[in-house]
Motif scaffolding. Structure first.
Motif, PDB file in Angstrom:
ATOM      1  N   PHE A  41       0.874  -1.164   0.000  1.00 38.72           N
ATOM      2  CA  PHE A  41       0.000   0.000   0.000  1.00 38.72           C
ATOM      3  C   PHE A  41       0.916   1.219   0.000  1.00 38.72           C
ATOM      4  CE2 PHE A  41      -2.579  -3.349   1.856  1.00 38.72           C
ATOM      5  CZ  PHE A  41      -3.661  -3.320   0.990  1.00 38.72           C
ATOM      6  N   PRO A  42       0.558   2.260  -0.752  1.00 38.03           N
ATOM      7  CA  PRO A  42       1.499   3.354  -0.989  1.00 38.03           C
ATOM      8  C   PRO A  42       2.017   4.087   0.258  1.00 38.03           C
ATOM      9  CG  PRO A  42      -0.321   3.449  -2.547  1.00 38.03           C
ATOM     10  CD  PRO A  42      -0.660   2.386  -1.543  1.00 38.03           C
ATOM     11  N   THR A  43       1.167   4.267   1.281  1.00 34.89           N
ATOM     12  CA  THR A  43       1.570   5.055   2.442  1.00 34.89           C
ATOM     13  C   THR A  43       1.203   4.328   3.730  1.00 34.89           C
ATOM     14  OG1 THR A  43      -0.531   6.224   2.727  1.00 34.89           O
ATOM     15  CG2 THR A  43       1.027   7.167   1.124  1.00 34.89           C
ATOM     16  N   VAL A  44       1.705   4.848   4.829  1.00 35.97           N
ATOM     17  CA  VAL A  44       1.332   4.292   6.140  1.00 35.97           C
ATOM     18  C   VAL A  44      -0.178   4.415   6.331  1.00 35.97           C
ATOM     19  CG1 VAL A  44       1.537   4.644   8.640  1.00 35.97           C
ATOM     20  CG2 VAL A  44       3.596   4.679   7.199  1.00 35.97           C
ATOM     21  N   MET A  45      -0.746   5.574   6.013  1.00 32.00           N
ATOM     22  CA  MET A  45      -2.194   5.754   6.174  1.00 32.00           C
ATOM     23  C   MET A  45      -2.979   4.820   5.261  1.00 32.00           C
ATOM     24  SD  MET A  45      -2.803   7.692   8.728  1.00 32.00           S
ATOM     25  CE  MET A  45      -4.571   7.850   8.524  1.00 32.00           C
ATOM     26  N   ASP A  46      -2.447   4.527   4.084  1.00 34.94           N
ATOM     27  CA  ASP A  46      -3.120   3.580   3.194  1.00 34.94           C
ATOM     28  C   ASP A  46      -3.140   2.180   3.800  1.00 34.94           C
ATOM     29  OD1 ASP A  46      -3.748   5.459   1.204  1.00 34.94           O
ATOM     30  OD2 ASP A  46      -1.832   5.148   0.185  1.00 34.94           O
ATOM     31  N   HIS A  47      -2.077   1.795   4.503  1.00 37.33           N
ATOM     32  CA  HIS A  47      -2.080   0.501   5.202  1.00 37.33           C
ATOM     33  C   HIS A  47      -3.194   0.477   6.254  1.00 37.33           C
ATOM     34  CE1 HIS A  47       1.923  -0.241   3.483  1.00 37.33           C
ATOM     35  NE2 HIS A  47       1.713  -1.507   3.806  1.00 37.33           N
ATOM     36  N   TRP A  48      -3.263   1.532   7.050  1.00 38.96           N
ATOM     37  CA  TRP A  48      -4.293   1.596   8.089  1.00 38.96           C
ATOM     38  C   TRP A  48      -5.697   1.590   7.486  1.00 38.96           C
ATOM     39  CZ3 TRP A  48      -3.680   0.213  12.802  1.00 38.96           C
ATOM     40  CH2 TRP A  48      -2.485   0.454  13.486  1.00 38.96           C
ATOM     41  N   ASN A  49      -5.884   2.341   6.402  1.00 42.50           N
ATOM     42  CA  ASN A  49      -7.207   2.390   5.779  1.00 42.50           C
ATOM     43  C   ASN A  49      -7.595   1.043   5.187  1.00 42.50           C
ATOM     44  OD1 ASN A  49      -8.594   5.032   5.994  1.00 42.50           O
ATOM     45  ND2 ASN A  49      -6.626   5.778   5.263  1.00 42.50           N
ATOM     46  N   HIS A  50      -6.632   0.297   4.659  1.00 38.89           N
ATOM     47  CA  HIS A  50      -6.970  -1.025   4.144  1.00 38.89           C
ATOM     48  C   HIS A  50      -7.336  -1.978   5.285  1.00 38.89           C
ATOM     49  CE1 HIS A  50      -7.361  -4.366   1.458  1.00 38.89           C
ATOM     50  NE2 HIS A  50      -6.661  -5.084   2.325  1.00 38.89           N
ATOM     51  N   LEU A  51      -6.646  -1.891   6.397  1.00 40.95           N
ATOM     52  CA  LEU A  51      -7.035  -2.702   7.559  1.00 40.95           C
ATOM     53  C   LEU A  51      -8.484  -2.407   7.938  1.00 40.95           C
ATOM     54  CD1 LEU A  51      -3.842  -2.571   9.748  1.00 40.95           C
ATOM     55  CD2 LEU A  51      -5.105  -4.653   9.202  1.00 40.95           C
ATOM     56  N   LEU A  52      -8.838  -1.126   7.949  1.00 38.60           N
ATOM     57  CA  LEU A  52     -10.224  -0.756   8.255  1.00 38.60           C
ATOM     58  C   LEU A  52     -11.182  -1.254   7.181  1.00 38.60           C
ATOM     59  CD1 LEU A  52      -9.870   2.816   9.742  1.00 38.60           C
ATOM     60  CD2 LEU A  52     -10.924   0.830  10.848  1.00 38.60           C
ATOM     61  N   PHE A  53     -10.779  -1.161   5.915  1.00 35.46           N
ATOM     62  CA  PHE A  53     -11.623  -1.671   4.845  1.00 35.46           C
ATOM     63  C   PHE A  53     -11.997  -3.129   5.121  1.00 35.46           C
ATOM     64  CE2 PHE A  53     -11.661  -4.433   1.132  1.00 35.46           C
ATOM     65  CZ  PHE A  53     -12.834  -4.008   0.520  1.00 35.46           C
ATOM     66  N   GLY A  54     -10.993  -3.968   5.371  1.00 37.25           N
ATOM     67  CA  GLY A  54     -11.248  -5.383   5.628  1.00 37.25           C
ATOM     68  C   GLY A  54     -12.154  -5.588   6.823  1.00 37.25           C
ATOM     69  N   ASP A  55     -11.859  -4.880   7.898  1.00 36.71           N
ATOM     70  CA  ASP A  55     -12.661  -5.030   9.111  1.00 36.71           C
ATOM     71  C   ASP A  55     -14.098  -4.563   8.893  1.00 36.71           C
ATOM     72  OD1 ASP A  55     -10.448  -6.055  10.354  1.00 36.71           O
ATOM     73  OD2 ASP A  55     -10.117  -4.327  11.662  1.00 36.71           O
ATOM     74  N   LEU A  98     -11.972   5.518  15.142  1.00 34.89           N
ATOM     75  CA  LEU A  98     -12.651   4.479  14.372  1.00 34.89           C
ATOM     76  C   LEU A  98     -12.065   3.102  14.675  1.00 34.89           C
ATOM     77  CD1 LEU A  98     -14.793   3.799  12.322  1.00 34.89           C
ATOM     78  CD2 LEU A  98     -13.195   4.460  10.502  1.00 34.89           C
ATOM     79  N   ARG A  99     -10.764   3.038  14.774  1.00 34.43           N
ATOM     80  CA  ARG A  99     -10.079   1.778  15.064  1.00 34.43           C
ATOM     81  C   ARG A  99     -10.532   1.236  16.422  1.00 34.43           C
ATOM     82  NH1 ARG A  99      -8.558  -1.679  11.935  1.00 34.43           N
ATOM     83  NH2 ARG A  99      -9.809  -2.822  13.404  1.00 34.43           N
ATOM     84  N   ALA A 100     -10.610   2.109  17.435  1.00 35.81           N
ATOM     85  CA  ALA A 100     -11.024   1.689  18.773  1.00 35.81           C
ATOM     86  C   ALA A 100     -12.459   1.151  18.768  1.00 35.81           C
ATOM     87  CB  ALA A 100     -10.890   2.848  19.761  1.00 35.81           C
ATOM     88  N   LEU A 101     -13.342   1.804  18.026  1.00 38.32           N
ATOM     89  CA  LEU A 101     -14.736   1.359  17.943  1.00 38.32           C
ATOM     90  C   LEU A 101     -14.834  -0.018  17.290  1.00 38.32           C
ATOM     91  CD1 LEU A 101     -17.790   1.759  18.171  1.00 38.32           C
ATOM     92  CD2 LEU A 101     -17.691   3.050  16.011  1.00 38.32           C
ATOM     93  N   VAL A 102     -14.183  -0.194  16.168  1.00 36.40           N
ATOM     94  CA  VAL A 102     -14.249  -1.472  15.451  1.00 36.40           C
ATOM     95  C   VAL A 102     -13.612  -2.585  16.293  1.00 36.40           C
ATOM     96  CG1 VAL A 102     -13.470  -2.716  13.391  1.00 36.40           C
ATOM     97  CG2 VAL A 102     -14.380  -0.392  13.186  1.00 36.40           C
ATOM     98  N   ASP A 103     -12.480  -2.302  16.915  1.00 35.24           N
ATOM     99  CA  ASP A 103     -11.830  -3.310  17.757  1.00 35.24           C
ATOM    100  C   ASP A 103     -12.720  -3.708  18.931  1.00 35.24           C
ATOM    101  OD1 ASP A 103      -9.666  -3.240  16.046  1.00 35.24           O
ATOM    102  OD2 ASP A 103      -8.383  -2.085  17.410  1.00 35.24           O
ATOM    103  N   ARG A 104     -13.426  -2.743  19.514  1.00 35.17           N
ATOM    104  CA  ARG A 104     -14.329  -3.040  20.630  1.00 35.17           C
ATOM    105  C   ARG A 104     -15.487  -3.925  20.165  1.00 35.17           C
ATOM    106  NH1 ARG A 104     -13.544  -3.465  25.578  1.00 35.17           N
ATOM    107  NH2 ARG A 104     -14.642  -5.353  25.241  1.00 35.17           N
TER     108      ARG A 104
END
Length: 180
Positions: A41-55, A98-104
């Motif tokens: 994934f092109p950037t660090v934020m793109d990695h995080w956004n893809h993790l969220l996409f999957g979740d 958003l990450r905290a909400l999805v993880d919870r």
């Protein structure tokens, strides 16, 4: 160990690793978070956004199959994942919330799992339009494997920045007796 216990451990590991890596990413400048890294994934934020996409897409599939129950207000606050390149957060503050909400939600969900539920079939359509039916246990295995896979890619990028992301060993991150 039964599957529900295994998934509880994975959900706790997921939550803790996301928090651990988020704290490491807070050492990066805004420019570094968005600069091309030459990684999958092109950037660090793109990695995080893809993790969220999957979740988010897998969470929606669980909700649609009646496996996860989320109140209407929480559901309305979650973005809808449509494509693998969706962006849900442009900065770490948005991402952390958003990450905290999805993880919870995943933690709560795994506490409701039973061995019988893990054998229940769920049906969904992939992003490529293929209709699949899988046991809930196999689906959850993919969910947690997806997260681990892409966090592994992210740690590779963080290494390129010379950052120490700490231990990633599951038995250290989620010690025995720390599964609730």
């Amino acid at each position: 160990m039964d599957l529900p216990s295994n998934f509880k451990i994975f959900a706790r590991y997921n939550q803790r690793m996301n928090d651990q890596l988020m704290r490491v990413c807070e050492q990066l400048t805004t420019q570094q978070l968005h600069q091309p890294t030459g990684a999958f994934f092109p950037t660090v934020m793109d990695h995080w956004n893809h993790l969220l996409f999957g979740d988010l897409i897998m969470l929606r599939r669980l909700v649609d199959n009646g496996v996860v129950n989320i109140d209407a207000q929480t559901m309305a606050s979650l973005p809808v994942a449509r494509t693998v390149n969706d962006s849900f957060a442009s900065n770490l503050t948005e991402l952390r919330a958003l990450r905290a909400l999805v993880d919870r939600i995943f933690l709560d969900f795994t506490h409701e799992l039973t061995p019988e539920m893990c054998n229940r079939p769920i049906r969904y359509t992939t992003t490529e339009g293929q209709v699949l039916e899988r046991d809930l246990g196999a689906f959850c295995q993919h969910l947690f494997n997806h997260q681990t896979h892409h966090r592994g890619q992210l740690t590779g990028v963080l290494s390129q920045f010379g950052l120490d992301f700490g231990c990633t060993d599951l038995p250290v991150i989620v010690p025995d007796g720390d599964r609730d």
